[in-house]
Each structure stands twice: as structure tokens, then as C-alpha cells.
Design a protein around this motif. Structure first.
Motif, PDB file in Angstrom:
ATOM      1  N   LYS A  72      43.074  14.076  13.053  1.00 39.50           N
ATOM      2  CA  LYS A  72      41.860  14.367  13.817  1.00 39.50           C
ATOM      3  C   LYS A  72      41.801  13.376  15.002  1.00 39.50           C
ATOM      4  CE  LYS A  72      36.846  14.924  13.244  1.00 39.50           C
ATOM      5  NZ  LYS A  72      36.519  14.585  14.558  1.00 39.50           N
ATOM      6  N   ASP A  73      41.506  13.872  16.187  1.00 43.73           N
ATOM      7  CA  ASP A  73      41.392  13.089  17.432  1.00 43.73           C
ATOM      8  C   ASP A  73      42.735  12.566  17.964  1.00 43.73           C
ATOM      9  OD1 ASP A  73      38.682  13.527  17.456  1.00 43.73           O
ATOM     10  OD2 ASP A  73      38.225  11.671  16.387  1.00 43.73           O
ATOM     11  N   GLU A  74      43.824  12.990  17.354  1.00 43.18           N
ATOM     12  CA  GLU A  74      45.139  12.590  17.900  1.00 43.18           C
ATOM     13  C   GLU A  74      45.362  13.324  19.224  1.00 43.18           C
ATOM     14  OE1 GLU A  74      48.497  13.218  15.297  1.00 43.18           O
ATOM     15  OE2 GLU A  74      49.906  12.485  16.839  1.00 43.18           O
ATOM     16  N   LYS A  75      45.970  12.619  20.184  1.00 45.47           N
ATOM     17  CA  LYS A  75      46.186  13.235  21.507  1.00 45.47           C
ATOM     18  C   LYS A  75      47.647  13.593  21.737  1.00 45.47           C
ATOM     19  CE  LYS A  75      42.381  11.398  24.238  1.00 45.47           C
ATOM     20  NZ  LYS A  75      41.995  10.496  25.307  1.00 45.47           N
TER      21      LYS A  75
ATOM     22  N   THR B  59      41.463  17.132  27.213  1.00 44.03           N
ATOM     23  CA  THR B  59      40.778  15.837  27.336  1.00 44.03           C
ATOM     24  C   THR B  59      41.379  15.013  28.486  1.00 44.03           C
ATOM     25  OG1 THR B  59      42.243  15.126  25.538  1.00 44.03           O
ATOM     26  CG2 THR B  59      39.941  15.503  24.970  1.00 44.03           C
TER      27      THR B  59
ATOM     28  N   SER C 201      45.543  15.312  28.648  1.00 47.30           N
ATOM     29  CA  SER C 201      45.998  15.348  27.259  1.00 47.30           C
ATOM     30  C   SER C 201      45.244  16.428  26.506  1.00 47.30           C
ATOM     31  CB  SER C 201      45.815  13.973  26.607  1.00 47.30           C
ATOM     32  OG  SER C 201      44.473  13.576  26.716  1.00 47.30           O
TER      33      SER C 201
ATOM     34  N   PHE D 178      42.095  22.766  19.362  1.00 49.40           N
ATOM     35  CA  PHE D 178      42.572  21.758  20.323  1.00 49.40           C
ATOM     36  C   PHE D 178      41.653  21.757  21.543  1.00 49.40           C
ATOM     37  CE2 PHE D 178      46.203  22.564  17.674  1.00 49.40           C
ATOM     38  CZ  PHE D 178      46.772  21.304  17.524  1.00 49.40           C
ATOM     39  N   GLU D 179      41.586  20.598  22.201  1.00 49.49           N
ATOM     40  CA  GLU D 179      40.635  20.441  23.300  1.00 49.49           C
ATOM     41  C   GLU D 179      41.309  19.740  24.485  1.00 49.49           C
ATOM     42  OE1 GLU D 179      37.105  18.581  21.681  1.00 49.49           O
ATOM     43  OE2 GLU D 179      36.616  17.796  23.671  1.00 49.49           O
TER      44      GLU D 179
ATOM     45  N   LEU E  29      43.606  17.180  22.717  1.00 51.15           N
ATOM     46  CA  LEU E  29      43.174  16.459  21.513  1.00 51.15           C
ATOM     47  C   LEU E  29      43.079  17.430  20.328  1.00 51.15           C
ATOM     48  CD1 LEU E  29      40.676  13.700  21.250  1.00 51.15           C
ATOM     49  CD2 LEU E  29      39.925  15.806  20.168  1.00 51.15           C
ATOM     50  N   SER E  30      43.577  16.969  19.207  1.00 49.72           N
ATOM     51  CA  SER E  30      43.476  17.772  17.987  1.00 49.72           C
ATOM     52  C   SER E  30      42.074  17.563  17.402  1.00 49.72           C
ATOM     53  CB  SER E  30      44.559  17.325  16.994  1.00 49.72           C
ATOM     54  OG  SER E  30      44.335  17.952  15.756  1.00 49.72           O
ATOM     55  N   LYS E  31      41.300  18.641  17.259  1.00 44.71           N
ATOM     56  CA  LYS E  31      39.914  18.499  16.810  1.00 44.71           C
ATOM     57  C   LYS E  31      39.827  18.224  15.315  1.00 44.71           C
ATOM     58  CE  LYS E  31      37.959  21.968  19.890  1.00 44.71           C
ATOM     59  NZ  LYS E  31      37.110  23.142  19.842  1.00 44.71           N
TER      60      LYS E  31
END
Ligand code: SAM
Length: 326
Positions: free
Chosen positions: A278-281, A243, A256, A240-241, A258-260
Motif C-alpha cells: 500500500k502506498d508503494e510508488k 502521483t 509516479s 493505482f493513482e 501509487l499503489s492504493k
């Protein structure tokens, strides 16, 4: 010195229910009030010391150089006792300046910080008693949305403090309802000192939520660490990141996570698996920036009227005094 503690013990049930609701919604959300476990409160204190997090210094400047002006505009009488109540007090870093000014001028008051974080209240207790050992201190742990009706229990005059742009963590409609509910539980002439962050250039705002040392990133991701610990979940933090973004037109900073990758997370305490694209926040917090017009709109029909405004020298931040009039 008189110190009282008032604690609530049902935090984990609330945490489990609200995490479940947030991760079941679309888009996914997590409530920012759960940032503040022991680690989160310590990280937030570190954020407050960051050069990028201008909010703290700006509001500290107001309380160190303009407490007297605020006190004059609160129209307090030295012979009349009042209750000073602070919602979401954090570590009290800035409030202490105001408490010192009131004490130096021999006002007769008690100070009651309310915070959801036990750690924040322990910190406040230490800081305040070190500087003002004779203060009447009443600490209350709990969600301020749920404790507002308790204000009615006492008929003493009240000054409520809501600093650090905590109001900006609410959508405007929620902020309006919150002020309405607060005002409903106060008496005519009671006051609110409301500290809010003002609209300004994105170049100043953006780094405040994405500092170069990565402390705001750790603070945001610590929410997942907390869920792992307290609800026995298996978030892989590396996946996770942090963002952050800033909507300049609206004046709203958005945090937020972000799911990597496409992944699933199991939360044992609620016996449920959540799926992430992928990329879901996951939205964790908003930080709204204000001007007089926005604040007036939010205050309309809440029972509060703006009676004073003080800013720091750069006009980054403002502390308003609102009076309950109807
Ligand atoms: C951004 S910090 C600000 C602290 C302080 N007001 C300041 O200006 O430095 C938010 C504080 O509010 C508390 N908080 C957030 N949501 C809360 C809620 N719903 N009820 C009680 N406390 C809350 C957090 O634990 C944290 O200490």
C-alpha cells in the motif's frame, strides 16, 4: 515527394524485458518511452494543447517567431544539402514551423524524424505532407538510444533536433552520456538544436504535470493499460493513482504511480507476479528543469559547445544550438 519508412518489429521483446527489469528494481520504475502507444501518443497530443502545459506554447512561440534567427545561427549555406534529423519527434506540431521557414528560404534538406511510436510517425507524415508535399521525408521507428550509430552511415552535414525538453526525461549523467554518444556519431560542425525547459516557479511547473482535466493522469496510467494489453497483465487500474511531485531545490518534476492497496499483479508474457505494498510508488518519468549552468555542466566533455540560445518572451523555455567541435 519521397517518403521512406524504416521500422523495427522487436518492440514487444524490449517492452517485456524492460518492464520486468523496472518492476523488479527497488524502487520500482517503468520506462517513460513506453507511454507512447496509440492511446498514449493521442493523450500526449492532448496534453500539448492544455493551458497548463506551458512547454508547448513556449517552444511553439520560439519556432513561429524565431526560426529565422535559429537558421542564421546554424550558419547554413543554401547551396549545400544537409540532413535534418529529429529525435523523439512526436507529432511534429512545432517542428513544422521550422520546416516551413527552411522551405520558404529554399534550403536543400531532407527531414528524418525518429520516434519509438508508430502512431507519432504516422501523425507526422500526415501533418508534414499536408503542408509541405514536396519535402524529402524519411521516417524511422525505433529507440533513439539504439539508432545513434546509424547517423555515421552518411557523411552529409547534419542538424539534429531534440525538442520538447525530451533531454529532461533523462537523469543528468544519462543526458551527458547521451550527448556524448550523439556527438561521437556526428561530424565536426554538425549542430544540435536542443529545446529544454527552464527553471522557474513551482506554481507554474506543478500544474503542467497534474492538469485539472486529468489528462496527464490518464497518460501516466495508460502505461499500465498498455502492459495489460500487450503483455497480458492484470493491473487493476482503479487500484493505482497518478502521483506527480516537484522537487523545487533540484528543479525536477517526478511522475509516479501509487499503489492504493497491498496487491499483486501477474504479467503473463513474462510469467511473473509482482507485489505492491500500500502506498508503494512506481516511478515513471522525470522532467528536469535547466539553467545555463546545469546545461553547461552536462555538455562538458561531450564534444558539443553551446553557440546560441533563444527563449520565448517569458523565458520559460529555451532552444539552444550546440555545435560539435572536437
Ligand atoms: C514528450 S514527447 C515530445 C515530442 C516532441 N519532441 C515535442 O517536442 O513535442 C516525447 C516523444 O519522444 C518519443 N520517445 C521517447 N523516448 C524515446 C526513445 N527512447 N526513442 C525514440 N523515441 C522516443 C515518444 O514516443 C514521444 O513521441
Amino acid at each position: 515527394m519521397a517518403v521512406h519508412w524504416n521500422k523495427t518489429c522487436k518492440m514487444n521483446i524490449d517492452l517485456a524485458n524492460e518492464i520486468k527489469d523496472g518492476l523488479s528494481s527497488s524502487p520500482k520504475t517503468l520506462p517513460s518511452k513506453y507511454f507512447y502507444d496509440e492511446k498514449g501518443s493521442a493523450l500526449f497530443s492532448a496534453i500539448m494543447q492544455l493551458p497548463e502545459y506551458y512547454l508547448t506554447n513556449a517552444e511553439l512561440e520560439i519556432f513561429t517567431s524565431k526560426s529565422k534567427i535559429l537558421i542564421e545561427n546554424l550558419n547554413l549555406k543554401k547551396e549545400n544539402y544537409f540532413e535534418l534529423i529529429e529525435l523523439g519527434a512526436g507529432d511534429g506540431y512545432k517542428t513544422i514551423e521550422f520546416l516551413k521557414a527552411l522551405t520558404q528560404e529554399a534550403f536543400n534538406f531532407s527531414y528524418s524524424p525518429i520516434d519509438i511510436s508508430y502512431q507519432a510517425l504516422k501523425q507526422i507524415e500526415q501533418t508534414v505532407l499536408k503542408v509541405l508535399p514536396d519535402i524529402k521525408l524519411q521516417l524511422q521507428q525505433g529507440d533513439y538510444f539504439k539508432t545513434l550509430q546509424e547517423l555515421k552511415k552518411s557523411s552529409q552535414p547534419k542538424i539534429v533536433m531534440f525538442l520538447g525538453s525530451n533531454l529532461g526525461n533523462m537523469q543528468d549523467e544519462i543526458a551527458h552520456n547521451f550527448l556524448k554518444q550523439l556527438s561521437f556519431n556526428l561530424s565536426i560542425k554538425d549542430k544540435l538544436i536542443l529545446g529544454i525547459d527552464l527553471k522557474k516557479n513551482a506554481d507554474i511547473i506543478t500544474p503542467a504535470y497534474n492538469d485539472s482535466q486529468g489528462i496527464t493522469r490518464d497518460f501516466n496510467l495508460n502505461l499500465l493499460v498498455r502492459i495489460n494489453k500487450e503483455l497480458e497483465a492484470n493491473f487493476n487500474i482503479e487500484q493505482f493513482e497518478h502521483t506527480p511531485s516537484y522537487d523545487e531545490k533540484e528543479g525536477i518534476a517526478i511522475s509516479s504511480i501509487l499503489s492504493k492497496s497491498k496487491q499483486s499483479v501477474y504479467i503473463k508474457a513474462i510469467n511473473q507476479t509482482f507485489y505492491f505494498d500500500k502506498d508503494e510508488k512506481i516511478f515513471t518519468e522525470i522532467s528536469r528543469k535547466y539553467d545555463d549552468y546545469i546545461l553547461q555542466k552536462i555538455c562538458k566533455n561531450t564534444g558539443f559547445h553551446i553557440i546560441h540560445k533563444t527563449t520565448d518572451k517569458k523565458s520559460y523555455f529555451a532552444d539552444y544550438i550546440l555545435e560539435k567541435k572536437e
